[in-house]
Every structure is written in structure tokens, then in C-alpha cells.
Design an enzyme around this catalytic site. Structure first.
Site, PDB file in Angstrom:
ATOM      1  N   ASP A   9       0.874  -1.190   0.000  1.00  0.00           N
ATOM      2  CA  ASP A   9       0.000   0.000   0.000  1.00  0.00           C
ATOM      3  C   ASP A   9       0.906   1.233   0.000  1.00  0.00           C
ATOM      4  O   ASP A   9       0.791   2.142   0.802  1.00  0.00           O
ATOM      5  CB  ASP A   9      -0.941   0.009   1.211  1.00  0.00           C
ATOM      6  N   ASP A  14       6.927   1.587   2.834  1.00  0.00           N
ATOM      7  CA  ASP A  14       6.806   0.584   1.766  1.00  0.00           C
ATOM      8  C   ASP A  14       7.827   0.850   0.658  1.00  0.00           C
ATOM      9  O   ASP A  14       8.472  -0.074   0.155  1.00  0.00           O
ATOM     10  CB  ASP A  14       5.425   0.639   1.118  1.00  0.00           C
ATOM     11  N   ASP A 240       7.984  -1.839   7.082  1.00  0.00           N
ATOM     12  CA  ASP A 240       8.065  -2.622   5.848  1.00  0.00           C
ATOM     13  C   ASP A 240       9.499  -2.953   5.454  1.00  0.00           C
ATOM     14  O   ASP A 240       9.771  -4.107   5.057  1.00  0.00           O
ATOM     15  CB  ASP A 240       7.347  -1.875   4.722  1.00  0.00           C
TER      16      ASP A 240
HETATM   17  O1  RIB Z   1       1.474  -0.566  10.855  1.00  0.00           O
HETATM   18  C1  RIB Z   1       2.526  -0.371   9.946  1.00  0.00           C
HETATM   19  C2  RIB Z   1       2.116  -0.778   8.574  1.00  0.00           C
HETATM   20  O2  RIB Z   1       1.004   0.010   8.166  1.00  0.00           O
HETATM   21  C3  RIB Z   1       3.200  -0.514   7.510  1.00  0.00           C
HETATM   22  O3  RIB Z   1       3.053  -1.436   6.476  1.00  0.00           O
HETATM   23  C4  RIB Z   1       2.872   0.859   7.020  1.00  0.00           C
HETATM   24  O4  RIB Z   1       3.303   1.101   5.684  1.00  0.00           O
HETATM   25  C5  RIB Z   1       1.360   0.809   7.051  1.00  0.00           C
HETATM   26  O5  RIB Z   1       0.928   0.151   5.868  1.00  0.00           O
HETATM   27 CA    CA Z   2       2.738  -0.613   4.205  1.00  0.00          CA
END
Ligand code: RIB
Ligand code: CA
Length: 307
Positions: A9, A14, A240
Site C-alpha cells: 500500500d 513501503d 516494511d
Molecule cells: O502498521 C505499519 C504498517 O502500516 C506498515 O506497512 C505501514 O506502511 C502501514 O501500511
Molecule cells: Ca505498508
């Protein structure tokens, strides 16, 4: 070459995880599938496309589900910025995703090469859950699924009991947990210890002096401001990238087998991951959990891939 498929996402953490995989010398990223989460789907797609271009790659990026299975979409733009990438003025529009749906790409890529594809999920599990419903054989075809999600030691981040990815779509988590897919989970608690980058760490990463290290640090301003305001911490966490480091070098973590269940619905415990640490339920273990990751090991893996 190891073959990865990344479901994301795409926001500020990410993007660093995607960059790590794209720059890992022994990994081929077959595709990037995108799910709504941190930011709405279209923005997450653009952020992924920007990151692929930054790395000089042509990895195809596919759009997936634009909302959770049952719940309304919640984003984390208050953390990652309106564009998800720290609102620093990056040109995050106008790039073209590949044609095809992420769910079909997950199925075709993984079932087309049984036992060969490592799936790394960085966002809500909506795409993966829908793919499993469409083709249950996906669970046995995937080599391994490394998941950033859950909070196995409290507190969570989105609520005191839950981590964002699993809170966003808990029904998707339940589908994945019950699928038999080989799951290696990297939880929020590890992100705030092993995955935490303090100002000294930031300076060392910036000193690497590449566009990759500058990108990594420069897009984290939203997260840093959020943590300063919420808990008075100096620095930012990289959940991530930590999960990606575990996918790239599993030996940096202690790995334990556990029975974990998730709370679905919309109550106070929505998205909570309940770990049967002592085996008192008599239920068989359904996941592996990465724990006790040394921060030095995470920073080593990350630094190597920013050079
Ligand atoms: O809680 C952390 C996660 O939620 C990570 O993947 C961040 O990018 C959000 O997607
Ligand atoms: Ca994420």
C-alpha cells in the site's frame, strides 16, 4: 536468483522496502501488486511506479483492491503525508500501471511457478485474501509469504490492541491465516525496536550519499513528526523495510511457530492478533513470527542496499 512478488500500500516505508528488493543483487521482483491502505489505491500505484523508476527498473505494477473486504477504507495520511511519501513535492503522478488486476497477477505468477515465489506483503491483506478465495491452490503454491502485520507484543499503533495493516482488513487476515499459506509475520513491536531509526542512524544512512539513501531519509518526515507528537520519540520506524530485511535474510531473526488468531468485526479489539504462546488452545500453530531482531542487523541489511 530468488523470485519475489511484493504486495504493497505504497507509502514512505513501503517504498524503501520495495527499493531494497529491487536493488538486492540476488532477487528478481516479478511484479508489484498494489492495495489501498496508507493512501488510496491510485496514489499507492503512483508511489510504487515512482519507486520502480527511481531504481531504474521496469518491474510491472498492478492495481488491486481499492477498499477492504467489509470495512470502509481508512488511510494513514496523517502519518505518511497526503501523498504518502512525506509531502516533499515528489512528482508522484502520470505514470502508467500495467494492465491486469493484481489479484489475477498474484494467482498467475505464484501458481505458474509453484514453490518458487516468495510473496512479501507490506499492506492490508485484501488482495491476497481475494486471490485465495479465487484460487485456494495459491496457499500451497507460494514458497513463503512474509507479512508485515500484527502486534504480537502490545501496544498496537492504530489502536492499543491492533496494528494498522491487520486493523484495516481483519477479515482478509482471517482468510489468510486459515488458508494454510506458509506465513512469516513481522510485527509492529519489532518495527519500534529493531526497525527504529534514530537521528544518529539517519545521519549514517545519509552519509552513504546515494540517491537511494537520500530518498530513504527524505520521505520519512511525516512519520518522524507523528512519532514526535504522539510519543515524543526522535526518529522514525521502518516496519516494511524490516519485513523486507527478514525476507531477504531470515537468519537475522529468531523465528517461532505459534497459533495466532485475529479479531474480526468492528469492536474495540478489531484487528487484534491473539497469540497462543503456551499452546493452551490446543490449536496447531498456523504461523511463524520473527522476533528479537538485532537493530544492528536490520541497519546492516538496509545500508548494504542503499549504496
Ligand atoms: O502498521 C505499519 C504498517 O502500516 C506498515 O506497512 C505501514 O506502511 C502501514 O501500511
Ligand atoms: Ca505498508
Amino acid at each position: 536468483m530468488r523470485r519475489f512478488l511484493i504486495d504493497t500500500d505504497t507509502a514512505s516505508d513501503d517504498a524503501v522496502a520495495v527499493l531494497m528488493a529491487l536493488r538486492a543483487p540476488d532477487v528478481k521482483v516479478e511484479a508489484i501488486t498494489v492495495v489501498a491502505g496508507n493512501v488510496p489505491l491510485d496514489q499507492a500505484v503512483q508511489n510504487a511506479l515512482y519507486t520502480v523508476e527511481l531504481c531504474g527498473q521496469h518491474t510491472p505494477v498492478y492495481a488491486g483492491l481499492e477498499k477492504p473486504i467489509l470495512h470502509e477504507l481508512i488511510t494513514a495520511r496523517e502519518v505518511h503525508g497526503q501523498d504518502g511519501m512525506g509531502d516533499i513535492g515528489l512528482d508522484l503522478s502520470g505514470r502508467q500501471a500495467a494492465s491486469g488486476h493484481a489479484v489475477d497477477v498474484l494467482i498467475d505468477t505464484i501458481c505458474g511457478s509453484p514453490g518458487e515465489i516468495t510473496l512479501v506483503t507490506l499492506g492490508p491483506l485484501t488482495n491476497v485474501a481475494v486471490a485465495l478465495l479465487r484460487e485456494p491452490k495459491l496457499a500451497e503454491a507460494v514458497k513463503q509469504c512474509v507479512v508485515m502485520g500484527g502486534a504480537y507484543v502490545l501496544p498496537g499503533n492504530i489502536t492499543p490492541l491492533a496494528e494498522f495493516n491487520f486493523y484495516a482488513d481483519p477479515e482478509a487476515v482471517q482468510i489468510v491465516f486459515e488458508s494454510g499459506m506458509p506465513l512469516l509475520l513481522v510485527g509492529w513491536e519489532e518495527s519500534m525496536s529493531a526497525g527504529f531509526v534514530d537521528p544518529d542512524d539517519s545521519a549514517k544512512l545519509l552519509a552513504i550519499g546515494t540517491k537511494y539513501s537520500e530518498f530513504t531519509i527524505n520521505i520519512q518526515g511525516g512519520v518522524a513528526a507523528y512519532l514526535e507528537e504522539m510519543v515524543g520519540m526522535q526518529g522514525f520506524d521502518l516496519p516494511d523495510p524490516l519485513a523486507m530485511a527478514v525476507a531477504l535474510e531470515p537468519s537475522i531473526a529468531e523465528i517461532v511457530k505459534r497459533r495466532v488468531d485475529v479479531v474480526v468485526g468492528d469492536g474495540i479489539a478489531r484487528g487484534q492478533t491473539i497469540v497462543d504462546t503456551w499452546g493452551v488452545t490446543g490449536q496447531p500453530a498456523n504461523v511463524e513470527i520473527a522476533q528479537n531482531i538485532p537493530r544492528s542487523e536490520f541497519l546492516r541489511v538496509l545500508s548494504q542496499l542503499l549504496r
